[in-house]
Design a protein around this motif. Structure first.
Motif, mmCIF file in Angstrom:
data_model
loop_
_atom_site.group_PDB
_atom_site.id
_atom_site.type_symbol
_atom_site.label_atom_id
_atom_site.label_comp_id
_atom_site.label_asym_id
_atom_site.label_seq_id
_atom_site.Cartn_x
_atom_site.Cartn_y
_atom_site.Cartn_z
ATOM 1 N N ARG A 18 0.494 15.147 -23.959
ATOM 2 C CA ARG A 18 1.390 14.353 -24.797
ATOM 3 C C ARG A 18 2.303 13.476 -23.943
ATOM 4 O O ARG A 18 2.653 12.366 -24.333
ATOM 5 C CB ARG A 18 2.236 15.280 -25.679
ATOM 6 N N GLY A 19 2.657 13.970 -22.770
ATOM 7 C CA GLY A 19 3.517 13.207 -21.877
ATOM 8 C C GLY A 19 2.783 12.142 -21.087
ATOM 9 O O GLY A 19 3.400 11.428 -20.290
ATOM 10 N N LYS A 20 1.464 12.026 -21.271
ATOM 11 C CA LYS A 20 0.634 11.003 -20.630
ATOM 12 C C LYS A 20 0.661 11.091 -19.095
ATOM 13 O O LYS A 20 0.390 10.101 -18.416
ATOM 14 C CB LYS A 20 1.105 9.596 -21.044
ATOM 15 N N LYS A 21 0.967 12.280 -18.579
ATOM 16 C CA LYS A 21 0.994 12.408 -17.111
ATOM 17 C C LYS A 21 -0.393 12.247 -16.511
ATOM 18 O O LYS A 21 -0.533 11.750 -15.399
ATOM 19 C CB LYS A 21 1.604 13.757 -16.729
ATOM 20 N N ASN A 22 -1.414 12.684 -17.258
ATOM 21 C CA ASN A 22 -2.781 12.506 -16.753
ATOM 22 C C ASN A 22 -3.131 11.035 -16.624
ATOM 23 O O ASN A 22 -3.794 10.612 -15.668
ATOM 24 C CB ASN A 22 -3.779 13.214 -17.670
ATOM 25 N N VAL A 23 -2.670 10.233 -17.564
ATOM 26 C CA VAL A 23 -2.905 8.783 -17.509
ATOM 27 C C VAL A 23 -2.146 8.171 -16.335
ATOM 28 O O VAL A 23 -2.681 7.327 -15.603
ATOM 29 C CB VAL A 23 -2.474 8.118 -18.835
ATOM 30 N N PHE A 24 -0.914 8.597 -16.165
ATOM 31 C CA PHE A 24 -0.087 8.063 -15.075
ATOM 32 C C PHE A 24 -0.696 8.396 -13.724
ATOM 33 O O PHE A 24 -0.771 7.526 -12.832
ATOM 34 C CB PHE A 24 1.328 8.641 -15.174
ATOM 35 N N PHE A 25 -1.143 9.648 -13.552
ATOM 36 C CA PHE A 25 -1.771 10.051 -12.292
ATOM 37 C C PHE A 25 -3.036 9.240 -12.031
ATOM 38 O O PHE A 25 -3.295 8.813 -10.901
ATOM 39 C CB PHE A 25 -2.112 11.544 -12.321
ATOM 40 N N SER A 26 -3.830 9.034 -13.073
ATOM 41 C CA SER A 26 -5.085 8.288 -12.919
ATOM 42 C C SER A 26 -4.822 6.831 -12.551
ATOM 43 O O SER A 26 -5.513 6.259 -11.697
ATOM 44 C CB SER A 26 -5.905 8.361 -14.213
ATOM 45 N N ILE A 27 -3.828 6.226 -13.187
ATOM 46 C CA ILE A 27 -3.487 4.836 -12.878
ATOM 47 C C ILE A 27 -3.018 4.707 -11.435
ATOM 48 O O ILE A 27 -3.393 3.758 -10.722
ATOM 49 C CB ILE A 27 -2.415 4.309 -13.853
ATOM 50 N N ALA A 28 -2.211 5.658 -10.990
ATOM 51 C CA ALA A 28 -1.725 5.636 -9.608
ATOM 52 C C ALA A 28 -2.888 5.695 -8.624
ATOM 53 O O ALA A 28 -2.923 4.956 -7.635
ATOM 54 C CB ALA A 28 -0.766 6.805 -9.367
ATOM 55 N N LEU A 29 -3.868 6.553 -8.910
ATOM 56 C CA LEU A 29 -5.032 6.672 -8.024
ATOM 57 C C LEU A 29 -5.897 5.425 -8.066
ATOM 58 O O LEU A 29 -6.438 4.996 -7.039
ATOM 59 C CB LEU A 29 -5.853 7.906 -8.410
ATOM 60 N N LEU A 30 -6.055 4.832 -9.248
ATOM 61 C CA LEU A 30 -6.832 3.599 -9.360
ATOM 62 C C LEU A 30 -6.202 2.477 -8.538
ATOM 63 O O LEU A 30 -6.897 1.705 -7.872
ATOM 64 C CB LEU A 30 -6.954 3.181 -10.825
ATOM 65 N N LEU A 31 -4.886 2.399 -8.572
ATOM 66 C CA LEU A 31 -4.184 1.373 -7.798
ATOM 67 C C LEU A 31 -4.342 1.615 -6.301
ATOM 68 O O LEU A 31 -4.540 0.669 -5.526
ATOM 69 C CB LEU A 31 -2.696 1.356 -8.184
ATOM 70 N N ILE A 32 -4.280 2.887 -5.896
ATOM 71 C CA ILE A 32 -4.474 3.214 -4.486
ATOM 72 C C ILE A 32 -5.888 2.846 -4.049
ATOM 73 O O ILE A 32 -6.094 2.241 -2.993
ATOM 74 C CB ILE A 32 -4.208 4.711 -4.230
ATOM 75 N N GLY A 33 -6.878 3.205 -4.871
ATOM 76 C CA GLY A 33 -8.260 2.880 -4.544
ATOM 77 C C GLY A 33 -8.495 1.379 -4.463
ATOM 78 O O GLY A 33 -9.164 0.892 -3.546
ATOM 79 N N ALA A 34 -7.937 0.640 -5.427
ATOM 80 C CA ALA A 34 -8.084 -0.818 -5.412
ATOM 81 C C ALA A 34 -7.443 -1.408 -4.167
ATOM 82 O O ALA A 34 -7.999 -2.335 -3.552
ATOM 83 C CB ALA A 34 -7.453 -1.410 -6.670
ATOM 84 N N MET A 35 -6.282 -0.880 -3.793
ATOM 85 C CA MET A 35 -5.592 -1.377 -2.602
ATOM 86 C C MET A 35 -6.426 -1.151 -1.345
ATOM 87 O O MET A 35 -6.553 -2.045 -0.503
ATOM 88 C CB MET A 35 -4.236 -0.672 -2.450
ATOM 89 N N VAL A 36 -7.026 0.031 -1.223
ATOM 90 C CA VAL A 36 -7.836 0.336 -0.042
ATOM 91 C C VAL A 36 -9.060 -0.567 0.026
ATOM 92 O O VAL A 36 -9.375 -1.139 1.075
ATOM 93 C CB VAL A 36 -8.266 1.818 -0.039
ATOM 94 N N ILE A 38 -9.644 -3.525 -1.496
ATOM 95 C CA ILE A 38 -9.305 -4.945 -1.331
ATOM 96 C C ILE A 38 -8.857 -5.248 0.093
ATOM 97 O O ILE A 38 -9.304 -6.238 0.704
ATOM 98 C CB ILE A 38 -8.209 -5.354 -2.343
ATOM 99 N N THR A 39 -7.998 -4.414 0.644
ATOM 100 C CA THR A 39 -7.534 -4.661 2.018
ATOM 101 C C THR A 39 -8.672 -4.510 3.018
ATOM 102 O O THR A 39 -8.737 -5.251 4.001
ATOM 103 C CB THR A 39 -6.396 -3.702 2.386
ATOM 104 N N THR A 40 -9.571 -3.559 2.760
ATOM 105 C CA THR A 40 -10.705 -3.367 3.664
ATOM 106 C C THR A 40 -11.637 -4.580 3.667
ATOM 107 O O THR A 40 -12.143 -4.991 4.714
ATOM 108 C CB THR A 40 -11.505 -2.115 3.264
ATOM 109 N N LEU A 41 -11.844 -5.156 2.495
ATOM 110 C CA LEU A 41 -12.785 -6.272 2.378
ATOM 111 C C LEU A 41 -12.196 -7.603 2.843
ATOM 112 O O LEU A 41 -12.901 -8.424 3.448
ATOM 113 C CB LEU A 41 -13.264 -6.399 0.935
ATOM 114 N N PHE A 42 -10.908 -7.817 2.550
ATOM 115 C CA PHE A 42 -10.369 -9.164 2.730
ATOM 116 C C PHE A 42 -9.352 -9.313 3.865
ATOM 117 O O PHE A 42 -9.269 -10.380 4.471
ATOM 118 C CB PHE A 42 -9.723 -9.641 1.422
#
Length: 267
Positions: A18-36, A38-42
């Motif tokens: 109900r507190g959407k913590k699972n969504v928040f954790f997943s979004i944080a990980l997605l952002l970390i993965g995207a950052m890794v 993107i920086t690796t490629l570009f």
């Protein structure tokens, strides 16, 4: 597991979702993965272009290229090590900040009044928090680490197989669960819960790197993170740290259970 613990776990699971913590954790990980990714490629390409267009700004090109290779490896094994280190630092900080005052805050705000009045024991409520938030923080790591492997394998040089990557994601997930549980239990034992959070953040940020200089560092729970960062793929090295992590969680739970019994629930 008795009925009251099962009910407590179900209650906390509903509150967690109900507190959407699972969504928040997943979004944080997605952002970390995207950052890794993107920086690796570009980023290395941008630095190379800068060195070519403005050579006066970069005098030591060889050293810069070596540094770029370490920070943004073009192979899958190295990239997963960077992913693991970013999760171990940034994601851990997010998790610790979210759980360090969980139990003391609920006790202070009177959220344990009704459960205790209806027959739940404080130890059961504490155990339920550890289980739900430990698994809740670790499960997105497991899912998105494997997703990162499949995404990165299509973009980078593949030099690590699925079995090795899977075992690494399991170990990383267990490490995150352990960090979460230890933070929750420590927050009960510390006089001020913020001290538990700060202590855990400092340990996670400093210990894995510092302890690599000592032979005994391989036998401490912090080596689980070091193992992920280096991707050595020798599972026998993590047996002792895993056992120690479990023992630490059990010992802390015993002491925290005694402490929580003495804590008065606000109304």
């Amino acid at each position: 597991m008795n009925r009251s613990i099962v009910c407590a776990v179900c209650k906390d699971m509903k509150e967690y979702l109900r507190g959407k913590k699972n969504v928040f954790f997943s979004i944080a990980l997605l952002l970390i993965g995207a950052m890794v990714v993107i920086t690796t490629l570009f980023f290395p390409t941008l630095i190379s272009a800068l060195a070519e267009k403005a050579p006066d700004m970069i005098s030591d090109t060889a050293s810069l290229e070596a540094m770029m290779a370490n920070l943004f490896p073009g192979d899958l094994k190295g990239s997963m090590g960077i992913w693991g280190s970013d999760v171990g630092v940034f994601y851990t900080i997010i998790v610790v900040l979210m759980v360090h005052s969980l139990v003391p805050g609920e006790i202070k705000n009177g959220k344990w009044v009704m459960p205790v009045a209806t027959g739940y024991r404080k130890q059961e409520l504490l155990l339920s928090k550890c289980l739900i938030y430990g698994v809740g923080a670790a499960f997105p790591v497991f899912i998105l680490s494997n997703l990162y492997y499949f995404v990165a394998s299509s973009l980078l040089e593949v030099n690590v197989n699925l079995t090795e990557a899977f075992s690494a994601t399991v170990i990383l997930s267990i490490a995150i669960a352990g960090i979460t549980i230890i933070t929750i239990l420590s927050s009960v034992l510390y006089k001020h819960s913020i001290a538990a959070g700060l202590s855990m953040i400092i340990i996670v940020m400093v210990a894995p790197d510092v302890l690599t200089y000592f032979a005994f560092g391989k036998y401490l729970p912090t080596y689980l993170l070091t193992y992920i960062y280096s991707m050595t793929n020798n599972l026998t090295e993590v047996i002792v740290p895993l056992i120690e992590l479990v023992v630490i969680c059990i010992v802390l739970f015993v002491f925290a259970s005694r402490k929580v019994l003495k804590m008065e629930i606000s109304r």
